[in-house]
Scaffold this motif. Structure first.
Motif, PDB file in Angstrom:
ATOM      1  N   LYS A  99       0.857  -1.190   0.000  1.00 34.69           N
ATOM      2  CA  LYS A  99       0.000   0.000   0.000  1.00 34.69           C
ATOM      3  C   LYS A  99       0.889   1.234   0.000  1.00 34.69           C
ATOM      4  O   LYS A  99       1.814   1.337   0.805  1.00 34.69           O
ATOM      5  CB  LYS A  99      -0.905   0.003   1.235  1.00 34.69           C
ATOM      6  CG  LYS A  99      -2.030   1.037   1.144  1.00 34.69           C
ATOM      7  CD  LYS A  99      -2.535   1.446   2.499  1.00 34.69           C
ATOM      8  CE  LYS A  99      -3.445   0.401   3.124  1.00 34.69           C
ATOM      9  NZ  LYS A  99      -3.934   0.868   4.455  1.00 34.69           N
ATOM     10  N   ASP A 124       0.991  -0.219   8.612  1.00 35.78           N
ATOM     11  CA  ASP A 124       1.023   1.063   7.893  1.00 35.78           C
ATOM     12  C   ASP A 124       1.907   2.104   8.572  1.00 35.78           C
ATOM     13  O   ASP A 124       1.999   3.252   8.104  1.00 35.78           O
ATOM     14  CB  ASP A 124      -0.396   1.627   7.744  1.00 35.78           C
ATOM     15  CG  ASP A 124      -1.230   0.805   6.775  1.00 35.78           C
ATOM     16  OD1 ASP A 124      -0.630   0.151   5.882  1.00 35.78           O
ATOM     17  OD2 ASP A 124      -2.466   0.786   6.908  1.00 35.78           O
ATOM     18  N   ASN A 169      -0.232   7.054  -1.031  1.00 32.80           N
ATOM     19  CA  ASN A 169      -1.510   7.619  -1.462  1.00 32.80           C
ATOM     20  C   ASN A 169      -2.687   6.704  -1.110  1.00 32.80           C
ATOM     21  O   ASN A 169      -3.812   6.950  -1.541  1.00 32.80           O
ATOM     22  CB  ASN A 169      -1.488   7.885  -2.968  1.00 32.80           C
ATOM     23  CG  ASN A 169      -1.156   6.632  -3.777  1.00 32.80           C
ATOM     24  OD1 ASN A 169      -0.963   5.556  -3.205  1.00 32.80           O
ATOM     25  ND2 ASN A 169      -1.108   6.756  -5.081  1.00 32.80           N
ATOM     26  N   GLY A 170      -2.413   5.642  -0.360  1.00 31.79           N
ATOM     27  CA  GLY A 170      -3.481   4.745   0.062  1.00 31.79           C
ATOM     28  C   GLY A 170      -3.848   3.691  -0.965  1.00 31.79           C
ATOM     29  O   GLY A 170      -4.696   2.838  -0.698  1.00 31.79           O
TER      30      GLY A 170
END
Ligand code: ZN
Length: 573
Positions: free
Chosen positions: A493, A553, A496-497
């Motif tokens: 990922k 993340d 920018n997501g």
């Protein structure tokens, strides 16, 4: 040299190594605890969550270092008593310790960072404006005599707030008296102003070739962008500053010392350098300013001298050693969309399949010559067409001149398929895909689309096939932060997501191997580095958090608290 001999040598040097590896250790029975004992460790680290990347003892709480090498790894109870009066003891307070990270592909001279106009952020995801680029270059132009180049670096076409392409008109605003260029950080495309085109004699009618293009706008005018080999027409036009040999050496030394500090700040303890000033590198080392270890990948005159004089891969020592060759660039770039594909680029008109630098017979001749000289071959191949050509050249050379463990390196090795995987495995090749693109460059993945991204930066496919893949940042094209790399490998990922090719995700432990022991394997040094193993070089990193337990993340945000090379702390946050 063979790595097997090396391993024996090092194990022979440190009896403690063997004892430590076997669990623990006659050292633990107190032999080293006597003051002045030759076995007294220099450093003991305890209360740590140690991920060793060594299958014999995958996790530990503590380890001891002597003479720049790990000598014992185990529990707090086993290791702490080894400390003598002169041992430095370091309480890790439950922080995570991993082997020092290894970057298997880096353009590392550091001189751009230190001396040139940097128009983007080299280290992190960051957006700039075209106006800021123009202003930085104008400022440089003000102190540059007319006719001399004004050059900008670290431009990234998908990290621009304006959301439009940089073009010739922007660069004409910088100056009409200086040739002006802005180089994409990917290294395969550059933007020029009108003065540069004029000096090079390039007009809207000048044709490009299979190896590079002059790009045009909707009206057929030059838009400023020039790709790959077409840029060579600019090499000998315009003026550049000249330096005496002594000035050049001094500049190169300062630049290498500067970038070495940046590497250890992010936890890198070994970096594979694409060429660079070998004398300056040795002087930086002898002055004590080299904080990381170098696998030096020779090119041009150094490579020719090695072939002529019989210097093979492996020559050198644990700080500076000749590795594989520099990347022999066979096709274009992933990030700048010029790599050689077997299918046309999605949505590009007229149909375009990327740039190929060599014909097969030219590549065959180069690979054979290097392979015969006992030098590890290293080719840059991004697209499936280029990877196929590299494997064809290597298979041919290996048939004619068999080597028992050749490890040809395929730098980037971006777009694979089942047949290429099979041939990479059979050839014993070492792919080194991009370290940080899975996080940093996801804004470019839509140019390829999900179908191609499922086969790109294929860490999962390599691991499943039993192929040892390392990771190369390709800095300047990619940021070199290994933890940014790990996050992208684990999550796929981006900043920018967006998630692309999630089928290629690997686990934290797998990513840790890619970033440590596999990098050592790529330079034929896995016997001396890449894991926290008794007998190996004491290169390690202390992290504020454990990448196994934080939100995936946020892996890139974990602080590198301390970096240690050869038992010496070279960075401390
Ligand atoms: Zn490169």
């Amino acid at each position: 040299m063979t790595t097997r001999q090396n391993r024996r040598e090092f194990m022979g040097l440190t009896g403690a190594g063997i004892a430590g590896a076997a669990g623990l250790s006659w050292l633990a029975r107190g032999a080293a605890a006597q003051v002045g004992s030759p076995l007294e460790p220099d450093l003991v680290v305890f209360n740590a969550k140690v991920y060793t990347v060594d299958p014999i003892t995958p996790q530990a709480q503590a380890f001891a270092v002597k003479g720049g090498r790990f000598v014992a790894v185990g529990s707090n109870d086993a290791i702490k008593p080894l400390a003598g009066a002169r041992t430095q003891s370091l309480d890790a307070r439950q922080m995570t310790v991993v082997p020092g990270f290894i970057d298997a592909h880096n353009h590392a001279p550091g001189s751009i960072l230190l001396y040139d106009v940097v128009v983007g952020n080299p280290y992190e995801v960051d957006f700039v404006t075209i106006a800021s680029i123009v202003e930085k270059l104008r400022e440089r132009a003000r102190t540059t005599p007319p006719g001399f180049w004004v050059e900008g670096f670290f431009f990234d076409d998908t990290k621009v707030k304006d959301a439009r392409a940089l073009d010739i008109h922007d660069l004409d605003q910088v100056s009409r008296e200086h040739p002006v260029s802005v180089r994409h950080r990917g290294g395969h495309t550059t933007y020029y102003n009108s003065k540069a085109f004029e000096l090079a004699g390039i007009t809207r009618a000048t044709p490009g070739s299979a190896a590079g293009t002059f790009d045009h706008d909707a009206n057929g005018e030059l838009n400023g962008r020039v790709t790959d080999r077409a840029r060579s027409v600019f090499n000998n036009v315009g003026k550049r500053p000249t330096y005496t040999p002594e000035q050049t050496l001094q500049r190169n030394r300062d630049a290498l010392a500067f970038i070495s500090k940046q590497f250890v700040r992010y936890g890198l303890t070994s970096v594979h350098h694409e060429g660079g000033d070998l004398l300056a590198l040795q002087q930086v080392r002898s002055r004590g300013d080299l904080k990381h270890r170098v696998s030096y990948e020779p090119q041009d005159d150094v490579l020719e001298a090695m072939i002529a004089k019989g210097i093979a891969t492996g020559f050198g020592d644990e700080w500076i050693r000749f590795g594989a060759t520099s990347e022999h660039t066979c096709d274009g770039s992933f990030s700048e969309r010029t790599m050689a594909l077997s299918v046309p680029y999605p949505g590009v008109e007229p149909p375009y399949r990327g740039n190929l630098i060599f014909k097969q017979d030219e590549l065959d001749a180069w690979v054979e010559r290097v392979h015969r000289a006992g030098i590890q071959v290293n080719c840059h191949a991004n697209g499936d067409v280029a990877i196929d050509m590299v494997l064809t050249a290597f298979e041919r050379a290996q048939r004619a001149f068999p080597h028992p463990d050749p490890r040809p390196k395929i730098t980037h090795c971006t777009l694979i398929n089942d047949d290429l995987i099979r041939r990479i495995k059979a050839a014993g090749a070492v792919p080194a895909p991009f370290t940080s693109y899975g996080y940093y460059n996801t804004d470019k993945f839509h140019f390829y689309g999900e179908e191609l991204m499922r086969r790109s930066m294929a860490y999962r496919s390599f691991a499943d096939a039993g192929i040892t893949a390392a990771a190369g940042s390709d800095f300047s094209p990619g940021p070199f932060a290994p933890l940014m790399g790990m996050q992208g490998m684990v999550t796929r990922k981006g900043w920018n997501g967006e998630t692309w090719g999630a089928n290629q995700r690997i686990g934290v432990d797998e990513a840790l191997r890619v970033l440590t022991i596999n990098g050592a394997y790529a330079s034929r040094e896995e016997a001396i580095k890449g894991s926290i193993t008794p007998g190996k070089l004491a290169d390690f990193v202390m992290l504020a958090d454990d990448p196994h337990t934080v939100d995936p993340d946020t892996i890139k945000d974990i602080a590198v608290v301390r970096t240690v090379t050869g038992g010496n702390t070279v960075h401390q946050a």
